[in-house]
Design an enzyme around this catalytic site. Structure first.
Site, mmCIF file in Angstrom:
data_model
loop_
_atom_site.group_PDB
_atom_site.id
_atom_site.type_symbol
_atom_site.label_atom_id
_atom_site.label_comp_id
_atom_site.label_asym_id
_atom_site.label_seq_id
_atom_site.Cartn_x
_atom_site.Cartn_y
_atom_site.Cartn_z
ATOM 1 C CE LYS A 125 -4.270 -1.443 2.077
ATOM 2 N NZ LYS A 125 -5.018 -1.292 3.313
ATOM 3 C CG HIS A 128 -0.191 7.584 3.917
ATOM 4 N ND1 HIS A 128 -0.001 8.153 5.150
ATOM 5 C CD2 HIS A 128 -0.857 6.420 4.124
ATOM 6 C CE1 HIS A 128 -0.559 7.380 6.063
ATOM 7 N NE2 HIS A 128 -1.070 6.316 5.470
ATOM 8 C CG HIS A 131 3.113 5.406 6.453
ATOM 9 N ND1 HIS A 131 2.314 5.155 5.370
ATOM 10 C CD2 HIS A 131 2.584 4.710 7.488
ATOM 11 C CE1 HIS A 131 1.340 4.322 5.734
ATOM 12 N NE2 HIS A 131 1.490 4.044 7.011
HETATM 13 N N1 ARG Z 1 0.622 0.138 9.966
HETATM 14 C C1 ARG Z 1 -0.088 1.161 10.657
HETATM 15 C C2 ARG Z 1 -0.541 2.235 9.671
HETATM 16 O O1 ARG Z 1 0.007 2.373 8.611
HETATM 17 C C3 ARG Z 1 0.743 1.823 11.731
HETATM 18 C C4 ARG Z 1 1.258 0.896 12.793
HETATM 19 C C5 ARG Z 1 1.630 1.600 14.060
HETATM 20 N N2 ARG Z 1 2.140 0.727 15.050
HETATM 21 C C6 ARG Z 1 1.428 -0.117 15.800
HETATM 22 N N3 ARG Z 1 2.056 -0.869 16.655
HETATM 23 N N4 ARG Z 1 0.126 -0.186 15.681
HETATM 24 O O2 ARG Z 1 -1.479 2.959 9.966
#
Ligand code: ARG
Length: 565
Positions: A125, A128, A131
């Site tokens: 994905k 963005h 991130h």
């Molecule tokens: N993968 C998630 C996202 O892109 C963020 C993860 C953050 N870390 C966690 N331990 N939940 O929104």
């Protein structure tokens, strides 16, 4: 010497207040004529049953100023301390000079782990802007905690597990092949995902197929897992382009998939502790008492969720690193998710969850809509954003300093520095406006301005490369500008601590701007090279200290400090 600490010691003795409270209440007045440190007497008023101004007066009469203090005055409810400027310069600068990039370091965290979960994109994905913000903020926190002696440990918790991979495999099997996705990168994967959704509207059977593929993954089917690994490798390759630019790497890339085989005992534990309740076939933890919607642990079909994996990973990390803090950096859209799963861990009886699990949320960044050339919502968008920023710096350099050496490297350092600084200049929960004009200006409160000031220091020192200023008499540095600049520098360690306590890198950005502004004011009002020899040496010495402090503070934010620009 730590002047604030010395003054605190005197006040502690005089007032019998606990040292911590004394230190916390000592203020730095905004103007020089109010002194250099001020101690408000309001807190003592209740206990002593006297008016604060009377208390200030009494303390003032009772203490003898130490050698580095010029005078102590009671002004209203405040006790103001005026430092001897020469003693102050001597107490601060040699320390900065000797410690160099280590100045400001502390050892309060020695022997303790701080685990920081940041960046954490969802593979296949788009990477963005959220991130990117998480990456920049998380990396700054990583450096901040390291400066305090903690061992920071960075985890890129990749979103690499879940039903969406069944969809991608379905699409891949039907409409693509290895060569095509390897060549197309994450872009090709995103297209497959989009096509899956388009076609599934017409053909709902695709959803069943996708579920079947994900089930195979969960059961350890090698064919399915190999495809999933390919998807992961392709995605990471793209993300790494961005990480490499920023020179960021992670201590661990254990993402959600890492916890696939670790959740069963945790779910059992939740159940054994009487927290798991059934609701229409799904299993959840009720959080009504804590004014939150329930936390879903198992789906109707027995599948696990984002929260299930996060609960499992928190317990795993505690066990593995015995962290003092586990920090999660994500957009504030996820506030509820973190509040819920932290609460579940706490309800499971893990008391540490309350203080040690920390969500560090941040606001939106608005991008210059329409001004970027590429496909929307794609990882390429981020690369494009970065490239265009660097390109603009390149143009400025061509215009202003065409003979600069290493133009390309400098353009890159300044462009990236501008992006990072813009991101970290305000409290992270505020939304950020992405404006090239503002963030690339050499005059405002920007990365380039800070870097430029650093380069200015380097250039002053280069012009005086034949002068040995190592034995300078810094007690000559007593002008208002010099004194204020030295006072600003001296707060560095406190600022690092404050930034850590608040999980706020902007404390460091503001510090950088204060040092840069202080130096430029000094530079414009105090001749450095054209003055008598002793003063010249002292001012070079100060310039050297400012250069080191700027480089090291910028370094904390992940920003390079070129010596010429
Ligand atoms: N993968 C998630 C996202 O892109 C963020 C993860 C953050 N870390 C966690 N331990 N939940 O929104």
């Amino acid at each position: 010497m730590d002047f604030k600490l010395e003054i605190a010691k005197i006040l502690e003795k005089q007032t019998n207040m606990p040292m911590e409270d004394v230190i916390a209440s000592i203020e730095t007045p905004p103007e020089l004529d109010l002194g250099d440190f001020a101690f408000p007497c309001f807190r003592l008023a209740k206990e002593l049953k006297k008016a604060p101004p009377a208390i200030a007066q009494e303390i003032c009469e009772a203490i003898t100023p130490p050698s580095f203090v010029d005078k102590i005055e009671a002004k209203g409810p405040y006790l103001n301390f005026y430092l001897k400027r020469d003693a102050y310069a001597k107490g601060v600068l040699p320390q900065v000079y000797t410690l160099g990039e280590d100045y400001g370091k502390r050892d309060i965290g020695v022997g303790q782990y701080v685990v920081i979960d940041y960046s954490s994109p969802n593979i296949a994905k788009p990477f963005h802007i959220g991130h990117l913000r998480s990456t920049v903020i998380g990396h700054a926190l990583y450096n901040i905690f390291n400066k305090l002696g903690y061992r920071s440990y960075s985890i890129n918790y990749l979103g690499d597990w879940g039903t969406q991979f069944g969809k991608i495999i379905t699409a891949f099997e039907r409409w693509s092949n290895k060569d095509e996705v390897v060549a197309g990168g994450i872009d090709a994967l995103v297209k497959l995902y989009v096509r899956f959704h388009d076609e599934a509207e017409e053909n709902p059977k695709l959803e069943d197929e996708a579920r079947a593929w994900f089930l195979k993954m969960e059961q350890g089917d090698e064919y399915a897992l190999n495809l999933w690994r390919l998807v992961k490798d392709i995605s990471l390759l793209d993300y790494k382009k961005i990480y490499d630019l920023f020179e960021i790497d992670f201590d661990s890339y254990n993402g959600e998939s890492f916890y696939n085989d670790k959740m069963t005992p945790v779910v059992e534990e939740i159940a054994a502790k009487g927290l798991l309740i059934e609701d229409k076939g799904a299993m959840l933890v009720d959080l009504e008492e804590h004014k939150m919607p329930p936390c879903l642990i198992l789906r109707k079909d027995g599948g696990t969720l984002y929260a299930t994996r996060d609960i499992t990973s928190a317990l795993y990390r505690k066990n593995e690193y015995n962290f003092a803090k586990a920090i999660y950096v994500t957009a504030n859209e996820q506030n509820l998710h973190f509040a819920q799963f932290f609460k579940v861990v706490e309800l499971m009886g893990y008391k540490w969850a309350k203080d040690e699990l920390v969500h560090v949320p941040f606001g939106f960044m608005n991008l210059p809509e329409g001004k970027m050339s590429t496909r929307k919502g794609n990882v390429l968008l981020m690369e494009d954003l970065i490239d265009q920023t660097i390109e603009k710096v390149r143009e400025t350099i061509e215009e202003k300093n065409p003979t600069l050496e290493d133009k390309e490297a400098v353009a890159q350092q300044v462009g990236l520095g501008a992006i990072i600084f813009n991101d970290l200049f305000n409290s992270r929960v505020k939304d950020v406006e992405f404006s090239w004009e503002r963030m690339l200006s050499f005059e405002g409160e920007t990365g380039p301005y800070a870097q430029y000031t650093h380069a200015r220091c380097c250039s002053v020192l280069e012009k005086a490369s034949d002068v040995d200023y190592s034995d300078a008499d810094v007690s000559l540095l007593t002008s208002d500008e010099e004194f204020e600049l030295i006072k600003t520098i001296a707060t560095f360690g406190d600022k690092i601590e404050e930034a850590a306590n608040k999980y706020e890198p902007f404390v460091i950005s503001r510090f950088i701007i204060a040092v840069a502004q202080g130096y430029n004011k000094f530079y414009h009002n105090n001749p450095i090279l054209k003055t008598d020899e002793d003063l010249k040496k002292a001012r070079l010495y100060l310039t050297h200290c400012v250069r080191d402090v700027l480089a090291s503070a910028l370094g904390i934010l992940g920003i390079k400090a070129p010596s010429k620009m």
